[in-house]
Enzyme design. Sequence first.
Site, PDB file in Angstrom:
ATOM      1  N   ASP A   1       0.823  -1.207   0.000  1.00 38.88           N
ATOM      2  CA  ASP A   1       0.000   0.000   0.000  1.00 38.88           C
ATOM      3  C   ASP A   1       0.861   1.261   0.000  1.00 38.88           C
ATOM      4  OD1 ASP A   1      -2.188  -1.721   0.397  1.00 38.88           O
ATOM      5  OD2 ASP A   1      -2.030  -1.548   2.578  1.00 38.88           O
TER       6      ASP A   1
ATOM      7  N   ARG B   1     -10.120  -1.273   7.382  1.00 34.51           N
ATOM      8  CA  ARG B   1      -8.664  -1.071   7.303  1.00 34.51           C
ATOM      9  C   ARG B   1      -8.276   0.324   7.780  1.00 34.51           C
ATOM     10  NH1 ARG B   1      -5.368  -1.122   1.677  1.00 34.51           N
ATOM     11  NH2 ARG B   1      -5.143   1.103   2.054  1.00 34.51           N
TER      12      ARG B   1
HETATM   13  C1  SIN Z   1      -5.817  -4.684   1.023  1.00 36.18           C
HETATM   14  O1  SIN Z   1      -5.182  -4.875  -0.001  1.00 36.18           O
HETATM   15  O2  SIN Z   1      -5.606  -3.745   1.745  1.00 36.18           O
HETATM   16  C2  SIN Z   1      -6.919  -5.654   1.397  1.00 36.18           C
HETATM   17  C3  SIN Z   1      -6.432  -6.957   1.856  1.00 36.18           C
HETATM   18  C4  SIN Z   1      -7.572  -7.915   2.081  1.00 36.18           C
HETATM   19  O3  SIN Z   1      -8.726  -7.546   1.876  1.00 36.18           O
HETATM   20  O4  SIN Z   1      -7.313  -9.043   2.481  1.00 36.18           O
END
Ligand code: SIN
Length: 278
Positions: A97, A268
Amino acid sequence: MVSVNPAEGVGAYVSNINLSALTPDDAQLLKRALGEFGVLFFRNQSVSPEQHIELAQSFGKININRFFNPVTDHPEIAEVRKEADQVNNIGETWHTDHSYDRIPALGSILVAQHLPRTGGDTLFASMFAAYDALSDALKEKLQTLTATHSSRHVFGPSAYEGEADKDLIGRLGNTTAATQDAVHPVVIRHPISTKRALYVNPNFTLRINELDEQESADLLSTLYQHCQKTEFQHRFQWSEGSVAFWDNRATWHKALNDYPGQRRLMHRITVEGVPLSA
Ligand code: SIN
């Protein structure tokens, strides 16, 4: 006492800890463990949105995501959502990210909210282990290289031109904010552990700056194939109460999209990081 048990491939399982009431000593321990293992996995937690925010703030300032839909009343929390009638999931391509930011995020804390009956695991890959396994000659070559990363092709308007990708509109958006480009070393020193890690990824890295287009594409392709070896990976199977906390400077991740017709919802929070250096 908190226990930290290395996982196969990458990461560690942390037990005897309550993420909804973290002590400063716990936070120090987790920070060190994150620097060493790259991703931490937790089971049987009960973390409300308010506690999730407090937990993330133990590790730094929260990065409010530009592109993901926020959770109602909690702009600090991004939704990673796939409904039963949707085809695409978010995060299926291997990535780290925020590598498109000049100061990339430290990492993210993902809390399971609603899980499919089967599938929906997340794969993690260790960029420490991937770097360590390179030949000395390649390590030396990479030492002087930098790469350009961008958000434009992933979150900008062009990302939704394909018929299949339109399915993501409404879960991801704010396309005009996708203006970030950043240059980082191809090999970084991890800010916490000082270990070396590979810092290029298939989703956001555009090219290696010091090479011509073909050489850059060839080298990235070689590195990506190498990084995807199963020996560097851990497959995290979510269950109710699971939490994962990954470090973007040490790992890649990939959300598997193998649960058609079922719903998956995760919360998240991303924590701000520091500038990266070689
Ligand atoms: C993400 O890439 O931040 C999501 C990861 C996930 O949904 O397992």
